[in-house]
Design a protein around this motif. Structure first.
Motif, mmCIF file in Angstrom:
data_model
loop_
_atom_site.group_PDB
_atom_site.id
_atom_site.type_symbol
_atom_site.label_atom_id
_atom_site.label_comp_id
_atom_site.label_asym_id
_atom_site.label_seq_id
_atom_site.Cartn_x
_atom_site.Cartn_y
_atom_site.Cartn_z
ATOM 1 N N VAL A 150 5.440 -4.755 7.031
ATOM 2 C CA VAL A 150 5.297 -3.451 7.677
ATOM 3 C C VAL A 150 6.039 -2.373 6.891
ATOM 4 O O VAL A 150 5.595 -1.204 6.829
ATOM 5 C CB VAL A 150 5.781 -3.510 9.149
ATOM 6 C CG1 VAL A 150 7.294 -3.744 9.229
ATOM 7 C CG2 VAL A 150 5.379 -2.233 9.890
ATOM 8 N N GLU B 285 3.745 -1.528 4.113
ATOM 9 C CA GLU B 285 2.602 -0.787 4.647
ATOM 10 C C GLU B 285 2.948 0.683 4.828
ATOM 11 O O GLU B 285 2.152 1.580 4.501
ATOM 12 C CB GLU B 285 2.168 -1.397 5.979
ATOM 13 C CG GLU B 285 0.955 -0.732 6.597
ATOM 14 C CD GLU B 285 0.586 -1.339 7.945
ATOM 15 O OE1 GLU B 285 -0.325 -0.807 8.588
ATOM 16 O OE2 GLU B 285 1.225 -2.342 8.343
ATOM 17 N N ASN B 286 4.159 0.946 5.316
ATOM 18 C CA ASN B 286 4.588 2.327 5.538
ATOM 19 C C ASN B 286 4.848 3.063 4.235
ATOM 20 O O ASN B 286 4.962 4.303 4.230
ATOM 21 C CB ASN B 286 5.847 2.353 6.408
ATOM 22 C CG ASN B 286 5.584 1.887 7.822
ATOM 23 O OD1 ASN B 286 4.466 1.982 8.323
ATOM 24 N ND2 ASN B 286 6.614 1.359 8.475
ATOM 25 N N ARG C 47 -5.997 -7.993 5.008
ATOM 26 C CA ARG C 47 -6.992 -7.465 5.934
ATOM 27 C C ARG C 47 -6.529 -6.136 6.542
ATOM 28 O O ARG C 47 -7.326 -5.210 6.741
ATOM 29 C CB ARG C 47 -7.288 -8.488 7.040
ATOM 30 C CG ARG C 47 -8.045 -9.715 6.534
ATOM 31 C CD ARG C 47 -8.581 -10.540 7.685
ATOM 32 N NE ARG C 47 -7.524 -11.208 8.431
ATOM 33 C CZ ARG C 47 -7.058 -12.418 8.148
ATOM 34 N NH1 ARG C 47 -7.550 -13.097 7.114
ATOM 35 N NH2 ARG C 47 -6.102 -12.966 8.888
ATOM 36 N N THR C 48 -5.236 -6.038 6.830
ATOM 37 C CA THR C 48 -4.689 -4.789 7.365
ATOM 38 C C THR C 48 -4.885 -3.646 6.380
ATOM 39 O O THR C 48 -5.284 -2.539 6.758
ATOM 40 C CB THR C 48 -3.188 -4.961 7.679
ATOM 41 O OG1 THR C 48 -3.031 -5.957 8.679
ATOM 42 C CG2 THR C 48 -2.572 -3.658 8.159
ATOM 43 N N LEU C 49 -4.588 -3.891 5.108
ATOM 44 C CA LEU C 49 -4.727 -2.842 4.103
ATOM 45 C C LEU C 49 -6.189 -2.460 3.898
ATOM 46 O O LEU C 49 -6.521 -1.273 3.727
ATOM 47 C CB LEU C 49 -4.126 -3.311 2.777
ATOM 48 C CG LEU C 49 -2.609 -3.452 2.727
ATOM 49 C CD1 LEU C 49 -2.177 -3.959 1.350
ATOM 50 C CD2 LEU C 49 -1.920 -2.127 3.027
ATOM 51 N N ARG C 50 -7.071 -3.449 3.910
ATOM 52 C CA ARG C 50 -8.499 -3.141 3.730
ATOM 53 C C ARG C 50 -9.023 -2.288 4.873
ATOM 54 O O ARG C 50 -9.904 -1.444 4.674
ATOM 55 C CB ARG C 50 -9.288 -4.439 3.608
ATOM 56 C CG ARG C 50 -9.073 -5.145 2.266
ATOM 57 C CD ARG C 50 -9.670 -6.522 2.241
ATOM 58 N NE ARG C 50 -9.434 -7.182 0.945
ATOM 59 C CZ ARG C 50 -9.181 -8.468 0.797
ATOM 60 N NH1 ARG C 50 -9.153 -9.268 1.876
ATOM 61 N NH2 ARG C 50 -8.980 -8.973 -0.397
ATOM 62 N N ALA C 51 -8.473 -2.492 6.052
ATOM 63 C CA ALA C 51 -8.883 -1.676 7.196
ATOM 64 C C ALA C 51 -8.458 -0.223 7.020
ATOM 65 O O ALA C 51 -9.005 0.674 7.682
ATOM 66 C CB ALA C 51 -8.284 -2.242 8.479
ATOM 67 N N LYS C 52 -7.502 0.021 6.135
ATOM 68 C CA LYS C 52 -7.046 1.384 5.830
ATOM 69 C C LYS C 52 -7.661 1.897 4.536
ATOM 70 O O LYS C 52 -7.133 2.829 3.913
ATOM 71 C CB LYS C 52 -5.517 1.407 5.726
ATOM 72 C CG LYS C 52 -4.812 1.123 7.041
ATOM 73 C CD LYS C 52 -3.323 1.377 6.924
ATOM 74 C CE LYS C 52 -2.640 1.279 8.278
ATOM 75 N NZ LYS C 52 -1.201 1.640 8.198
ATOM 76 N N ASN D 184 -7.834 0.524 1.624
ATOM 77 C CA ASN D 184 -7.243 0.108 0.353
ATOM 78 C C ASN D 184 -8.140 -0.922 -0.312
ATOM 79 O O ASN D 184 -8.736 -1.777 0.348
ATOM 80 C CB ASN D 184 -5.852 -0.505 0.579
ATOM 81 C CG ASN D 184 -4.854 0.502 1.076
ATOM 82 O OD1 ASN D 184 -4.723 0.705 2.283
ATOM 83 N ND2 ASN D 184 -4.151 1.157 0.161
ATOM 84 N N ARG E 203 -3.431 -12.000 6.096
ATOM 85 C CA ARG E 203 -3.492 -11.067 7.230
ATOM 86 C C ARG E 203 -3.158 -9.648 6.769
ATOM 87 O O ARG E 203 -3.804 -8.671 7.175
ATOM 88 C CB ARG E 203 -2.532 -11.505 8.340
ATOM 89 C CG ARG E 203 -3.001 -12.694 9.152
ATOM 90 C CD ARG E 203 -2.201 -12.817 10.437
ATOM 91 N NE ARG E 203 -0.777 -13.012 10.183
ATOM 92 C CZ ARG E 203 -0.206 -14.210 10.018
ATOM 93 N NH1 ARG E 203 -0.933 -15.323 10.074
ATOM 94 N NH2 ARG E 203 1.098 -14.296 9.814
ATOM 95 N N PHE E 204 -2.139 -9.532 5.924
ATOM 96 C CA PHE E 204 -1.741 -8.207 5.441
ATOM 97 C C PHE E 204 -2.845 -7.597 4.577
ATOM 98 O O PHE E 204 -3.083 -6.383 4.627
ATOM 99 C CB PHE E 204 -0.439 -8.309 4.654
ATOM 100 C CG PHE E 204 0.072 -6.987 4.178
ATOM 101 C CD1 PHE E 204 0.404 -5.989 5.084
ATOM 102 C CD2 PHE E 204 0.224 -6.732 2.825
ATOM 103 C CE1 PHE E 204 0.881 -4.750 4.646
ATOM 104 C CE2 PHE E 204 0.700 -5.501 2.380
ATOM 105 C CZ PHE E 204 1.029 -4.510 3.294
#
Length: 349
Positions: A66, A69-70, A96-101, A103, A93-94
């Motif tokens: 996190v 991410e910030n 996937r989080t970045l791709r959703a933003k 990246n 998992r991370f």
């Protein structure tokens, strides 16, 4: 003058989930150091782990995803590199989080060891299939992911001694038998009491040192210290404790690259090793080491006695051959992997 539309290379992020130091973390240090002139290299690692490794000043560090991410610009390119099997799910998992933003993300796994159970083996195979790239530290690990890169076998970053060091001081057998390692079951140190008892009865001096555990089996560690008490030396040891001409026992049940075995050879000592992981590749003809089946103490005793009783000239020549082997291989795997990482960060961009 026209501006270039070429995107900058992707941010390189290493992730290591360990809270202590083992062979994988030593490799991490070497890779980071080799990338000391590369822009935007980062590391995510628990706070305890960050204190256990040497980190070049240019590497930006975080204790949690996190935090990274910030500190990441949405839409930027990222190359995420996982340095532990246990960390694979979290890194994916991370990603996937970045791709959703928005990246652009590529994932890269470095496989250092074999899973200890069938369940973990199945899980490791499952997660490796989800990575864009993977690299293994020794060819046997291709059994976990056949499409992984295998740039030979992982060597020491730098040799500890060189052949030229022994021109004026040839290697002579010391008659001492040594071992050290983490008090974790996969290291097989609980096999040493039977091995050492047999060698001690024949008049040989045996010693063992224990490092810090990466596992959490305190009961096993306490039992190990009790059973090894007759041969246990105070404090932890490193490769400086290995003297040229020593016989060094590595009784691992599960091992991949085993940098310790390479330290033994590079220090001019003779290895008596379980034939697991890298061992069959390290010295296929058995020069400078003798192998035994994992868990077989009678075979280990026989291998140690072979090293302790062979003609002195043969012993010295084999030890010197081990020095030359590691001298030749040192750093090659690291160079290949860094080149691969640099290629992939350009592809990401």
């Amino acid at each position: 003058m026209m501006k270039s539309n070429r995107r900058p290379p992707a941010t390189v992020v290493f992730y290591d989930s360990k809270t202590g130091r083992g062979g994988g973390q030593a490799v991490l240090e070497s890779l980071l150091m080799r990338m000391s002139d590369d822009d935007d290299v980062r590391l995510v690692m628990p706070s305890q782990g960050l204190t256990a490794v040497s980190i070049p000043p240019h590497v930006r560090t975080y204790t949690k995803f996190v935090e990274l991410e910030n500190d990441t610009i949405p839409g930027s390119d990222m190359l995420l590199i996982c340095n532990t099997n246990a960390g694979m799910p979290a890194l994916l998992r991370f990603a996937r989080t970045l791709r959703a933003k928005s990246n652009s993300v590529r994932t890269f796994a470095i496989v250092h060891n074999y899973p200890m159970t069938l369940a973990k083996s199945a899980a490791t195979r499952h997660f490796l299939k989800q990575f864009d790239d993977a690299v293994v530290v020794e060819p046997g690990l291709l059994s976990l992911h056949g499409d992984a890169h295998s740039p030979g076998w992982l060597s020491l970053d730098e040799p500890l001694t060189r052949s030229v060091d022994y021109i004026d001081r040839p290697i002579r057998r010391t008659g001492r038998v040594k071992s050290y390692g983490r008090p974790d079951p996969e290291k097989g140190l609980d096999l040493l009491p039977k091995i050492y008892s047999a060698l001690t009865a024949r008049g040989y001096t045996c010693e063992v040192a224990l490092g810090g555990s990466l596992g959490s089996n305190r009961r096993y560690a306490d039992q190990l210290r009790s059973s090894l008490a007759p041969w246990l030396v105070d404090g932890q040891r490193n490769s400086d404790w290995i003297d040229p001409g020593d016989v060094f026992v590595i009784a691992s049940r599960a091992e991949a690259a085993c940098l310790l075995a390479q330290e033994v050879l590079s220090r001019g000592a003779f290895g008596v090793v379980s034939r697991v992981g890298l061992m069959p590749y390290l010295s296929p003809d058995g020069t400078s080491m003798r192998g035994f089946a994992p868990g077989k103490t009678a075979s280990a005793i026989s291998a140690a006695l072979d090293a302790l009783t062979m003609p002195e000239e043969q012993f010295s020549a084999e030890c010197l051959a081990g020095v030359a082997l590691i001298e030749h291989r040192a750093g090659l795997w690291h160079d290949n992997v860094v080149n691969l990482i640099r290629q992939r960060r350009q592809v990401s961009a």
